[in-house]
Scaffold this active site. Structure first.
Site, short mmCIF file in Angstrom:
data_model
loop_
_atom_site.label_atom_id
_atom_site.label_comp_id
_atom_site.label_asym_id
_atom_site.label_seq_id
_atom_site.Cartn_x
_atom_site.Cartn_y
_atom_site.Cartn_z
N ALA A 170 0.84 -1.21 0.00
CA ALA A 170 0.00 0.00 0.00
C ALA A 170 0.87 1.25 0.00
CB ALA A 170 -0.93 -0.01 1.20
N ASP A 171 1.88 1.30 0.85
CA ASP A 171 2.73 2.49 0.92
C ASP A 171 3.34 2.82 -0.44
OD1 ASP A 171 2.39 3.23 3.52
OD2 ASP A 171 4.30 2.43 4.25
N LYS A 172 3.88 1.79 -1.09
CA LYS A 172 4.61 2.07 -2.32
C LYS A 172 3.68 2.36 -3.50
CE LYS A 172 7.19 -1.62 -2.00
NZ LYS A 172 8.22 -2.61 -2.39
#
Lengths: 301, 53
Positions: A170-172
């Site tokens: 999700a972060d990337k």
């Protein structure tokens, strides 16, 4: 040679991975990214073993290359005033605090617009501010648990035990969305002189991302099946051969004809269940089972 | 660290500098924004601005 974004100045209040990865992509292209850190520094400085210097952990080094560091205690009024002077010289202001937290610092969109009316202002949130989860904080695992990937991982494994993939998906992914959304707003500003407010919510971004192929039959009706069957087939995996593992992905008619010719079973494609692309897509688990069985006794070469 | 993977013929992306120490550019950035040295020193003395030792 200068990068494509040479001369673009971005004030970056993000930390951890999502925002820093997004602004790293812009900094790699030549943008001047001023990383604004609190006195305790970005927590990622202290994750993992540093090479030589304390506070310079491996992931911190990766996503913060090409940046400058401005360390201010923004709870101090004079420090906030100083930051606003820097903001007045910038093209974009980006942060990843919750909406109420950034407002609490007096650095909401309206505050920033007062000192720089044409600013591109980007907030990366866990959840859309207007949505049902709008006030909740978010980290990668909390988003992965909600947007559907943990469930699909269990379905694909066949035991229905939810699990996380071993990457901060999700972060990337949201970091990429964050970067191109910022860039889109900067292009609009360059053409028209207008700044704008941009919200990039993690949960909604990941749901939209996952549903590209997994919305599946729900595309047509509310009770349709969710989940692209080929990707959930337990038989989709690297295949074991006599001398090691192998990726085998016949996809179109030609590929499948070649495959069954090579393994000496060309008659399989005469079966109406397997004779067309659509028929095979409806019976994909059978197809991969056949690949599995027919390649076990063969060498990779 | 892994290099930017894309190739651009006129404006190549690149790793031009390493990640900064905490507050490495604090003083220079405020000075570029027109803040005077005395004001910067006052921020630092009050603990509101950090530079590396």
């Amino acid at each position: 040679m200068p990068g494509a974004l040479e001369g673009i100045k971005i004030i970056d209040l993000t930390n951890v991975i999502l925002g820093p990865y997004g602004t790293m992509l812009l900094a790699d292209q030549g943008a001047e990214v001023i990383k604004v850190e609190a006195p305790e520094g970005d927590a990622v400085r202290h994750i993992g073993k540093p090479g030589k210097t304390p506070g310079m952990g491996p992931t911190y080094l990766y996503v913060n290359r090409n940046k400058r560091s401005l360390c201010l205690d923004l709870k101090n009024a004079a420090a906030r005033t100083a930051l606003l002077k820097v903001v007045a010289t910038a093209d974009a202001f980006v942060h990843a605090l919750r909406p109420q937290a950034i407002e609490g610092l007096g650095l909401g969109y309206e505050d920033i617009r007062k000192v720089k009316p044409d600013i591109v202002y980007v907030g990366a949130y866990g959840f859309s501010a207007d949505g049902p989860y709008g006030k909740l904080p978010a980290y990668d695992d909390a988003i992965q648990a909600r947007f559907g990937i943990a469930d699909l991982m269990g379905r694909a494994a066949g035991d229905d035990v939810p699990r996380y993939p071993p990457t901060i998906l999700a972060d990337k992914t949201v970091g990429l969305t964050f970067a191109f959304s910022t860039l889109s707003a900067l292009m609009h500003r360059q053409r028209t002189g207008e700044g704008q407010f941009v919200e990039v919510p993690m949960f909604e971004t990941m749901a939209a991302w996952l549903m590209v192929e997994h919305l599946w039959e729900r595309t047509f009706s509310d009770d349709g099946e969710v989940g692209y069957s080929r990707l959930l087939a337990r038989t989709r995996k690297p295949f074991r051969t006599l001398d090691g593992w192998m990726a085998i992905l016949p996809y179109n008619d030609k590929h499948w004809r070649s495959f069954f010719d090579i393994v000496g079973r060309p008659e399989v494609l005469k079966d109406p269940r397997y004779s067309t692309l659509n028929a095979r897509s409806m019976n994909i688990s059978d197809m991969y089972s056949m690949v599995d069985i027919l390649t076990r006794a063969k060498a990779r070469s | 660290m892994v290099e930017p993977p894309m190739r651009m013929s006129r404006t190549p992306p690149a790793i031009r500098s390493m990640a900064p120490l905490l507050g490495a550019d604090s003083r220079a950035i405020l000075a570029e924004a027109g803040i005077g040295e005395a004001d910067i020193d006052a921020l630092k003395a009050g603990g509101a601005l950090i530079e590396p030792d």
